[in-house]
Scaffold this active site. Structure first.
Site, PDB file in Angstrom:
ATOM      1  NE  ARG A 115      43.153  65.255-106.184  1.00  0.00           N
ATOM      2  CZ  ARG A 115      42.115  65.381-107.021  1.00  0.00           C
ATOM      3  NH1 ARG A 115      40.885  65.265-106.585  1.00  0.00           N
ATOM      4  NH2 ARG A 115      42.331  65.624-108.297  1.00  0.00           N
ATOM      5  CE1 TYR A 171      47.041  70.960 -81.477  1.00  0.00           C
ATOM      6  CE2 TYR A 171      45.920  70.887 -83.583  1.00  0.00           C
ATOM      7  CZ  TYR A 171      47.073  71.048 -82.851  1.00  0.00           C
ATOM      8  OH  TYR A 171      48.262  71.308 -83.498  1.00  0.00           O
ATOM      9  CG  ASP A 225      39.321  65.375 -82.171  1.00  0.00           C
ATOM     10  OD1 ASP A 225      39.823  64.280 -81.887  1.00  0.00           O
ATOM     11  OD2 ASP A 225      39.978  66.337 -82.631  1.00  0.00           O
TER      12      ASP A 225
HETATM   13  N1  LCS Z   1      42.533  66.864 -82.754  1.00  0.00           N
HETATM   14  C1  LCS Z   1      43.181  66.715 -81.593  1.00  0.00           C
HETATM   15  C2  LCS Z   1      42.429  66.366 -80.351  1.00  0.00           C
HETATM   16  C3  LCS Z   1      44.561  66.919 -81.538  1.00  0.00           C
HETATM   17  O1  LCS Z   1      45.179  66.768 -80.364  1.00  0.00           O
HETATM   18  C4  LCS Z   1      45.252  67.289 -82.725  1.00  0.00           C
HETATM   19  C5  LCS Z   1      46.709  67.547 -82.720  1.00  0.00           C
HETATM   20  C6  LCS Z   1      44.530  67.431 -83.903  1.00  0.00           C
HETATM   21  C7  LCS Z   1      43.172  67.203 -83.895  1.00  0.00           C
HETATM   22  C8  LCS Z   1      45.192  67.805 -85.200  1.00  0.00           C
HETATM   23  O2  LCS Z   1      45.901  66.701 -85.693  1.00  0.00           O
HETATM   24  P1  LCS Z   1      47.209  66.774 -86.606  1.00  0.00           P
HETATM   25  O3  LCS Z   1      46.865  67.610 -87.789  1.00  0.00           O
HETATM   26  O4  LCS Z   1      48.292  67.375 -85.806  1.00  0.00           O
HETATM   27  O5  LCS Z   1      47.425  65.334 -86.979  1.00  0.00           O
HETATM   28  N2  LCS Z   1      47.250  67.731 -81.437  1.00  0.00           N
HETATM   29  C9  LCS Z   1      48.470  68.109 -81.171  1.00  0.00           C
HETATM   30  C10 LCS Z   1      48.923  68.388 -79.876  1.00  0.00           C
HETATM   31  O6  LCS Z   1      48.266  68.355 -78.842  1.00  0.00           O
HETATM   32  N3  LCS Z   1      50.193  68.695 -79.928  1.00  0.00           N
HETATM   33  O7  LCS Z   1      50.674  68.727 -81.213  1.00  0.00           O
HETATM   34  C11 LCS Z   1      49.594  68.348 -82.107  1.00  0.00           C
END
Ligand code: LCS
Length: 394
Positions: free
Chosen positions: A59, A112, A184
């Site tokens: 960790r 997101y 992001d």
């Molecule tokens: N940031 C962006 C721009 C994302 O599209 C997502 C997930 C995340 C952060 C979060 O990431 P994760 O924890 O899922 O690895 N986007 C998704 C989407 O558009 N559809 O399902 C997940």
């Protein structure tokens, strides 16, 4: 490899953070699947916990995870990276490090879903204030700044509207107000855009998407430009516990090697498909930074090396017609997520962004008729034929 940061992008993607294993000659980074690491003696253990180099406990650092952290940090031009269990663990690592009682965050209105929802639904419990604005016009960010603003948080291109944000302008605004700019970079990936080079302080990724690219891992990464910022993030991250697993890191290391090849192919398909759909009589609109019709087409050309492989569109007949499309396509799976080698299609208003209150969702441009497609690396003619067939059903 020496002077890795001076090498070409494809060389950096394939080699950064990695080296031939000195013990065995293994070319592929070994999976150090161990939760803990033995010390040579008590003094060595004490020294490691006192900050001397050396592994202690997975960790708190692991060679396989570190290889991936160094790889992505090199690609983004940062001083170091922190692997996270998921993209959301990466997002929350940043929020938890810099937000708290009496602080304020300015975020882009189209993010997101959970990256926005968690600020609205959970962080107020800890006294965090927020403003979500249309950051595609940087003046809105400037107007939303307060004395206690600690973070300006953008996603560019944004999920799922594909709105772009001027990273350089937002960095200036954030810094003038004493805040950090967080970008992001999931949709572009480090292959197409490097926010730190445009003034951002922190860049983060859901590596579940383009970086891993094979729809088989959930993972996240945070990269900081400044060692002090990285140290603050590390302290919170290691103790909050949303860290990576070595096997997860190894899968992403394997995936990232083909990032450039996949992105080139997927983007080529997306460019053709978006241009085709824009002219299709059953399609009412297409939003893609690779089309001149995108309101920030010029900004995209300035701050990105390519428009990426995700776009959104609406079909005539609204959501009911949209459902006919997503229910009947054969090549793209009807699934959330994006950035895999295979195409995926989804309906954000009822899926990824369903948790955002209706008025806010519409205000952010996430209309009921918006269909999002993440274009993969399949044979282009097959994708076009598939979409043509389902549009003929409307
Ligand atoms: N940031 C962006 C721009 C994302 O599209 C997502 C997930 C995340 C952060 C979060 O990431 P994760 O924890 O899922 O690895 N986007 C998704 C989407 O558009 N559809 O399902 C997940």
């Amino acid at each position: 490899m020496k002077n890795i940061s001076e090498r070409g992008l494809m060389t950096r993607i394939i080699h950064a953070g990695q080296h031939v294993d000195p013990a065995t000659g293994a070319v592929s980074t070994p999976i150090y699947q161990s939760s803990t690491f033995a010390f040579k003696n008590a003094d060595h253990g004490a020294a490691c916990f006192g900050g001397a180099p050396g592994y202690k406990y997975t960790r708190l650092g692991n060679p396989t995870i570190e290889a991936l952290e160094n790889n992505i940090a090199t690609l983004e031009g940062g001083c170091g990276g922190l692997g996270a269990a998921s993209g959301m663990a990466a997002v929350n690592m940043v929020y938890l490090t810099f937000l708290g009682q009496g602080t304020h965050i300015v975020g882009h209105e189209s993010l997101y879903g959970p990256s926005r929802m968690i600020i609205e639904s959970e962080y107020p419990r800890f006294g965090v204030e927020y403003s979500f604005v249309d950051a595609s016009n940087a003046e809105n960010v400037a107007k939303a700044m307060r004395d206690n603003t600690k973070l300006v948080y953008i996603e560019t291109p944004a999920n799922p509207t594909l709105a772009l944000t001027d990273i350089r302008a937002c960095a200036e605004i954030a810094h003038q107000g004493g805040a950090l700019l967080v970008a992001d970079n999931t949709f572009a990936s480090p292959y197409l855009q490097n926010p730190l080079e445009l003034g951002a302080d922190i860049v983060l990724h859901s590596m579940t998407k383009f970086i891993n690219g094979h729809t088989d891992v959930v993972a996240g990464m945070v990269v900081a430009k400044d060692p002090e910022v990285l140290a603050r993030l590390r302290k919170v991250h290691y103790n909050m516990g949303g860290t990576m697993d070595p096997h997860q890191a190894w899968l992403v290391l394997r995936g990232v090697k083909s990032l450039g090849l996949r992105m080139d192919r997927a983007q080529e398909n997306a460019l053709k498909l978006a241009a085709y759909l824009e002219k299709h009589p059953k399609v009412s609109w297409v939003r893609y930074p690779g089309l001149e019709s995108h309101p920030q087409y010029e900004l995209g050309r300035k701050q990105m090396r390519g428009p990426g492989a995700v776009f959104s569109f609406g079909v005539k007949g609204g959501i009911e017609a949209g459902k006919t499309v997503i229910n009947n396509v054969e090549i793209p799976a009807l699934a959330v997520s994006l950035g895999g080698i295979e195409s995926l299609i989804e309906h954000p208003a009822s899926m990824t962004h369903a948790g955002i209150p209706l008025a806010e969702r519409l205000e952010a441009g996430i209309s009921d008729d918006l269909v999002r497609i993440a274009v993969g690396c399949e044979t282009y003619a097959d994708l076009e034929a598939d979409l043509t067939r389902v549009l003929d059903m409307i």
